[in-house]
Design an enzyme around this catalytic site. Sequence first.
Site, PDB file in Angstrom:
ATOM      1  CD  GLU A  39      -2.807   1.163   2.502  1.00  0.00           C
ATOM      2  OE1 GLU A  39      -2.898   0.669   3.191  1.00  0.00           O
ATOM      3  OE2 GLU A  39      -3.794   1.951   2.230  1.00  0.00           O
ATOM      4  CB  CYS A 246      -7.572   3.651   4.064  1.00  0.00           C
ATOM      5  SG  CYS A 246      -8.503   2.512   5.059  1.00  0.00           S
ATOM      6  CG  ASN A 376      -9.662  -1.826   1.902  1.00  0.00           C
ATOM      7  OD1 ASN A 376      -8.452  -2.640   2.711  1.00  0.00           O
ATOM      8  ND2 ASN A 376      -9.421  -0.077   2.770  1.00  0.00           N
ATOM      9  CD  GLU A 377      -9.871  -2.545   6.687  1.00  0.00           C
ATOM     10  OE1 GLU A 377     -10.321  -0.975   7.188  1.00  0.00           O
ATOM     11  OE2 GLU A 377      -8.664  -3.207   6.932  1.00  0.00           O
TER      12      GLU A 377
HETATM   13  O1  AHR Z   1      -2.581  -1.600   6.905  1.00  0.00           O
HETATM   14  C1  AHR Z   1      -2.650  -0.149   7.187  1.00  0.00           C
HETATM   15  C2  AHR Z   1      -4.460   0.032   6.821  1.00  0.00           C
HETATM   16  O2  AHR Z   1      -4.932  -0.774   7.387  1.00  0.00           O
HETATM   17  C3  AHR Z   1      -5.485  -0.189   5.622  1.00  0.00           C
HETATM   18  O3  AHR Z   1      -5.256   0.806   4.087  1.00  0.00           O
HETATM   19  C4  AHR Z   1      -6.577  -0.882   6.145  1.00  0.00           C
HETATM   20  O4  AHR Z   1      -7.242  -1.115   4.973  1.00  0.00           O
HETATM   21  C5  AHR Z   1      -6.544  -0.934   7.281  1.00  0.00           C
HETATM   22  O5  AHR Z   1      -7.395  -0.179   8.058  1.00  0.00           O
END
Ligand code: AHR
Length: 647
Positions: A39, A246, A376-377
């Site tokens: 990321e 995120c 994502n989440e």
């Molecule tokens: O890994 C860091 C963050 O943790 C990521 O962006 C997110 O998906 C999670 O909350």
Amino acid sequence: MKIRILIFVLIAIVCTSTVNAAKPASKRISEDLFGVFFEDINYAADGGLYAELVQNRSFEYSPSDRKEIKDWNSFTAWQYVTEGFAYGLVNVESDAPLNANNPHYLTLSIEDAGTSGVGVANTGFDGIAIKAGEKYDFSVFARLMSDIPLPLSVRLQSEKGEIYAQTEISARAKTWKKYTAMLSPSKTDDKARLVIIAKARGKVALDVVSLFPEKTFKNRPNGMRADLAQMICDLKPKFMRFPGGCLVHGDGLGNMYRWKDTIGPVEQRKGQRNIWRYHQSVGLGYYEYFQFCEDIKAKPVPVVPAAVSCQNSGGTWRIGGTGQRGIPMAEMRAYIQDVIDLIEYANGPATSKWGAKRAAAGHPKPFGLEYLAIGNEDKITPVFRERFKMIYDAVHAKHPEIKLIGTAGPFHSGEDFDLGWNFADQLKVPFIDEHYYETPEWFLANTARYDSYDRAKAKIYLGEYASKGNTLFNALAEASYMTGLERNGDVVTMASYAPMLANKEHTQWNPDLIYFTNTTTMPTANYFVQKMFSSNQGDIYYSDVVKFDGGGSKALTSSVVEDTASGDLILKIVNTGAVSSVARGDLSSFVGAGKKASVEVISGEPTAKNSFDEMVVQPKVSEALITGDFVYSVPAYSLSVIRVKTR
Ligand code: AHR
């Protein structure tokens, strides 16, 4: 690493008792179990893996890139330089840009060049680290705004002005034109700067000022920083998830990661504010991600937004995460087409619309995309459900061959977890992405989490996990948990630690797997554990091979897999306790006469932690001979990976 031949020391060899004993119970497990998650957080891309040395190369930084401190602007990381009584103006303009996606550019108006000239210096990401004798590729787009060609001196120099390398280019074209040059510094300097000085009266516009080490990973142009890329490659990851996290859903609809903005010539890409509060140039874009995956032999696992922004957008995490917004329905068709086009970009023939763009970038052959994650989440709201279903149905209908991954919130349990799972059940989504960051104690107490998962439901991609610390104990808790992942490798198909990279000076999230500065890298204990597992993966899992004397304890876990390609049998033994133990196993159905094995052990004080000053936690490798029955002394606080050749 030092290799010692240890016979009868770590491994006691007892004679083979039952040469033709039946093999223990086994099952096939995922071939893609351990991979990585990249990321762009903690300056993982710009100022990190992406080897560009110039910061703010396109003059697009802006106050809105940062949250609390709004001090960034087009001149961030640039300094005005006048030498030898020269005077003139330096400005940022946007009337006739190189590209609409890249609206700002720098102008130098030289009224009097004096004896030396007027120009700018880029200070890189906390300095530009250069090595004597190495080659650096400089490039710039320039547009002459006066009548006579303008000579530009391009230099690498010290903070105090010592010149390490210099060359000259002449801006002649009245339209944007790319100029290139090679610089090879005479000295090594971690805090050098790139200087461009106009040496005559006149005016010139500059944009996309770039400096790359010639030696990038696999020597790719616009490539990756070699040492960091190699560390990722050394993990032998089976896949790489990217570009977030995120980062993907963004904070606000305008900040979502749109893959189409990140391909094509770098000067045409659309950089933007990163959710982690800095600017992302997207020089490391979808083409580079796919190419990097191919270079490290990892399957690409892109994540596209589920057409909703982060529930915490606008800081609403303080008030229950009410910031999620959905792409307006009128725009959903176009959005879904973008997702479908991504598959064509990766897998379509070079004659297809998007495959042609891939080919034009230098890769006519498809990248072989197999997985695609949607979301994502995300908070499982009606807004999310409606959009996810639209994307999922359309992509699945058009590309049933692509394995789609859904999402089950940010935690291992709770409302979004349950709702996410129920929703996935309803739609029959084949893979679900679970995330959790917990204490080492939680991981140790939950090694059996997947033993009871319903095998008829979706398979798991454990896309993000970490035990909130970089001590050896944290890493061992993860190791213990990973033996549970292997044991459940029939239902857990993929797992990746998170986050992976962190620039020591710009870290938004701790702990991470690999820390780095401009010149060094610092693998954590967790990195070594990940490496020991991911470079020793198998596709068959054997039950109940290892037994601990006295029935063992909760601190002791193990897993045994076979890599059918090599025929190697791989034993992983974890001790998270202070007391050493003895492990035994009957391997006679795998090995008859003595076979060579490598024994890799990481152990030490549970609180031990690597730092840039001292690498106190590192595995040691030795060799041993293994026959049928084996006895192994398990050190306190350790992970041992014993890889036995059976052929
Ligand atoms: O890994 C860091 C963050 O943790 C990521 O962006 C997110 O998906 C999670 O909350």
